[in-house]
Design an enzyme around this catalytic site. Structure first.
Site, mmCIF file in Angstrom:
data_model
loop_
_atom_site.group_PDB
_atom_site.id
_atom_site.type_symbol
_atom_site.label_atom_id
_atom_site.label_comp_id
_atom_site.label_asym_id
_atom_site.label_seq_id
_atom_site.Cartn_x
_atom_site.Cartn_y
_atom_site.Cartn_z
ATOM 1 N N GLU A 122 29.894 55.385 49.421
ATOM 2 C CA GLU A 122 30.170 54.470 50.527
ATOM 3 C C GLU A 122 28.925 54.482 51.412
ATOM 4 O O GLU A 122 28.836 55.224 52.375
ATOM 5 C CB GLU A 122 31.413 54.898 51.304
ATOM 6 C CG GLU A 122 31.850 53.834 52.314
ATOM 7 C CD GLU A 122 33.071 54.229 53.112
ATOM 8 O OE1 GLU A 122 33.690 53.344 53.711
ATOM 9 O OE2 GLU A 122 33.396 55.433 53.156
ATOM 10 N N HIS A 188 32.014 47.342 54.763
ATOM 11 C CA HIS A 188 31.049 47.660 55.817
ATOM 12 C C HIS A 188 30.027 46.530 55.866
ATOM 13 O O HIS A 188 28.818 46.746 55.783
ATOM 14 C CB HIS A 188 30.382 49.017 55.560
ATOM 15 C CG HIS A 188 31.256 50.168 55.920
ATOM 16 N ND1 HIS A 188 31.428 50.592 57.225
ATOM 17 C CD2 HIS A 188 32.026 50.976 55.152
ATOM 18 C CE1 HIS A 188 32.256 51.629 57.232
ATOM 19 N NE2 HIS A 188 32.644 51.873 55.989
ATOM 20 N N HIS A 209 38.398 49.230 52.128
ATOM 21 C CA HIS A 209 39.334 49.196 53.266
ATOM 22 C C HIS A 209 39.322 47.826 53.980
ATOM 23 O O HIS A 209 38.758 47.674 55.041
ATOM 24 C CB HIS A 209 39.143 50.355 54.231
ATOM 25 C CG HIS A 209 37.733 50.696 54.635
ATOM 26 N ND1 HIS A 209 36.839 49.786 55.143
ATOM 27 C CD2 HIS A 209 37.093 51.896 54.633
ATOM 28 C CE1 HIS A 209 35.712 50.397 55.441
ATOM 29 N NE2 HIS A 209 35.833 51.668 55.131
ATOM 30 N N ASN A 212 38.967 46.572 57.900
ATOM 31 C CA ASN A 212 38.161 47.508 58.678
ATOM 32 C C ASN A 212 36.684 47.382 58.319
ATOM 33 O O ASN A 212 36.323 47.256 57.144
ATOM 34 C CB ASN A 212 38.636 48.940 58.453
ATOM 35 C CG ASN A 212 40.071 49.139 58.892
ATOM 36 O OD1 ASN A 212 40.955 49.421 58.086
ATOM 37 N ND2 ASN A 212 40.336 48.976 60.172
ATOM 38 N N ARG A 220 38.035 28.918 61.836
ATOM 39 C CA ARG A 220 36.899 28.078 61.459
ATOM 40 C C ARG A 220 35.805 28.865 60.741
ATOM 41 O O ARG A 220 34.872 28.271 60.214
ATOM 42 C CB ARG A 220 36.314 27.390 62.707
ATOM 43 C CG ARG A 220 37.172 26.249 63.237
ATOM 44 C CD ARG A 220 36.448 25.459 64.314
ATOM 45 N NE ARG A 220 36.160 26.271 65.491
ATOM 46 C CZ ARG A 220 37.006 26.435 66.511
ATOM 47 N NH1 ARG A 220 38.194 25.845 66.484
ATOM 48 N NH2 ARG A 220 36.670 27.186 67.540
ATOM 49 N N ASP A 241 47.879 53.884 57.634
ATOM 50 C CA ASP A 241 48.203 55.040 58.476
ATOM 51 C C ASP A 241 48.743 54.656 59.848
ATOM 52 O O ASP A 241 49.057 55.535 60.658
ATOM 53 C CB ASP A 241 46.975 55.936 58.643
ATOM 54 C CG ASP A 241 45.809 55.246 59.341
ATOM 55 O OD1 ASP A 241 45.875 54.021 59.549
ATOM 56 O OD2 ASP A 241 44.824 55.938 59.661
ATOM 57 N N ASP A 267 41.160 57.269 52.746
ATOM 58 C CA ASP A 267 39.903 57.363 53.496
ATOM 59 C C ASP A 267 39.904 58.659 54.311
ATOM 60 O O ASP A 267 39.347 58.733 55.408
ATOM 61 C CB ASP A 267 39.704 56.149 54.412
ATOM 62 C CG ASP A 267 38.262 56.003 54.906
ATOM 63 O OD1 ASP A 267 37.358 56.594 54.289
ATOM 64 O OD2 ASP A 267 38.042 55.314 55.919
ATOM 65 N N ALA A 302 36.602 57.206 62.391
ATOM 66 C CA ALA A 302 35.782 57.914 61.404
ATOM 67 C C ALA A 302 36.659 58.455 60.293
ATOM 68 O O ALA A 302 36.987 59.642 60.250
ATOM 69 C CB ALA A 302 35.005 59.038 62.082
ATOM 70 N N GLY A 303 37.087 57.580 59.393
ATOM 71 C CA GLY A 303 38.008 58.009 58.354
ATOM 72 C C GLY A 303 39.385 58.271 58.942
ATOM 73 O O GLY A 303 39.708 57.827 60.045
#
Length: 378
Positions: A122, A188, A209, A212, A220, A241, A267, A302-303
């Site tokens: 990742e 990401h 994910h 996120n 649009r 979660d 994650d 963070a995870g």
């Protein structure tokens, strides 16, 4: 040796039925309804679901896969196995090439030992604008040649690469990944709808994910979410979660993508199975407060501290899925992503006896891997 599990509610791809199953040499040999023939281990009406398959996991039990430490990796795998994840892929985060190479080589040994199902990069080929809990100073532009060098350290065990489709060199790197049997995952990313489609056309097959670390839906400017949800070639990961996603957004993704294209992930990071405190995620410092992990600097999520049994339970109790649907997205669909669905991911004759026994409240009561109890039913 033959084992019969009796007095169970067996969750199969076809639904739930009261019955039994028999296991020989680590594989399921019979799945029946009603009363089991002969004697067996009675489960008191407990649910039997397939072992969970987690394709995106950074750590737990105080340990972190990005360290490459074998003892930590074993501890992580054991924790998540006790929560039902009988198959797990180790996810790394953005780091220097030397650190990535070292961690990859160490984890490849554990893949060869059967502890891990593969390695997931990742980063570092992700967007600075959407890097989340990754160190922006260590991000790099994608390079097919450089990626091939990283693959060598993995000795065939690198299974997934998360990449931002809009970066220079990204599409060629996606093609290189696909040519080497590595799943390219888009995430990401600050990509447009069109750039995301280009990434899928180049060979990307997973959304890292979904929702996120990517632009939100806009009527649009649909962005990557619409592209990834709508494309039948893509499986979407969801962190169920209650922190990363509202249940309505999980339900929306499932409604559009369906069980065959939806995969629950954790994650998880080092704090999974632990208490609040300060932890590491690669080179980043993470504060965990009330079970929510955020970067010490900047406050980005963070995870997670999630385990797959909780994700499964929330899918039924909060999102409203059936037990069969939840089992598919927690087990069979992620197994399909890894190409392992022929031997695991469902309670089916001929498949590996990776099983989770659940109570009426969907709490873990027992876990079996390859016909051997990790946690005996209580």
């Amino acid at each position: 040796m033959s084992i019969t599990l009796a007095d169970a509610r067996v969750v199969t791809p076809e639904g739930v039925h009261e019955g039994w199953l028999t296991i020989e040499d680590g594989r399921i040999t019979h799945v029946g309804q009603g009363t089991a023939p002969g004697s067996g281990l009675g489960l008191g009406g407990g649910y039997v679901v397939p072992g969970f398959v987690d394709i995106h996991n950074h750590g737990g039990a105080g340990g972190s896969f990005p360290t490459g430490d074998p003892e930590q990796a074993s501890r992580i795998a054991d924790l998540h196995a006790r929560h039902g994840s009988t198959t797990i892929m180790a996810s790394l985060v953005t780091a220097s090439l030397d650190d990535l190479t070292r961690a990859t080589a160490a984890l490849a040994d554990l893949c060869e030992d059967g502890l891990l199902a593969g390695i997931h990069f990742e980063g570092p080929y992700i967007s600075a604008a959407r890097c989340g809990a990754h160190n922006p100073a260590l991000l790099r532009e994608p390079s097919p040649g450089e990626f091939t060098e990283l693959l060598k350290a993995g000795r065939g065990h690198v299974r997934m690469l998360t990449i931002a489709a809009e970066l220079p060199g990204a599409l060629d790197t996606v093609r290189e990944a696909a040519a080497n049997g590595v799943i390219a995952a888009l995430g990401h990313s600050d990509a447009t709808y069109e750039q995301t489609i280009a990434g899928i056309d180049a060979g990307a097959r997973v959304a890292t994910h979904l929702y996120n670390a990517m632009p939100p839906l806009h009527h649009r400017d649909p962005g990557p979410i619409a592209a990834l949800l709508q494309d039948e070639r893509v499986t979407v990961e969801l962190i169920n979660d209650g922190v990363h996603l509202h249940p309505a957004m999980t339900r929306l993704a499932f409604t559009v993508a369906g069980p065959r294209r939806t995969a629950l992930i954790t994650d998880a990071m080092a704090a999974a199975g632990m208490g609040d405190g300060v932890y590491g995620l690669g080179p980043m410092k993470v504060n965990v407060v009330d079970g929510v992990a955020r970067l010490a600097e900047g406050g980005s999520i963070a995870g997670s501290t999630l385990t797959m049994d909780v994700a499964f339970r929330r899918a039924v109790q909060e999102v409203g899925l059936s037990l069969a649907e939840a089992a598919e997205i927690a087990s069979l669909t992620p197994a399909r992503v890894l190409g392992l669905d022929g031997r695991l991911g469902s309670v089916s004759v001929g498949k590996q006896a990776d099983l989770v026994v659940l109570t009426d409240e969907l709490e873990v009561a027992g876990v079996m891997k390859r016909g051997v109890w990790i946690t005996e039913p209580r």
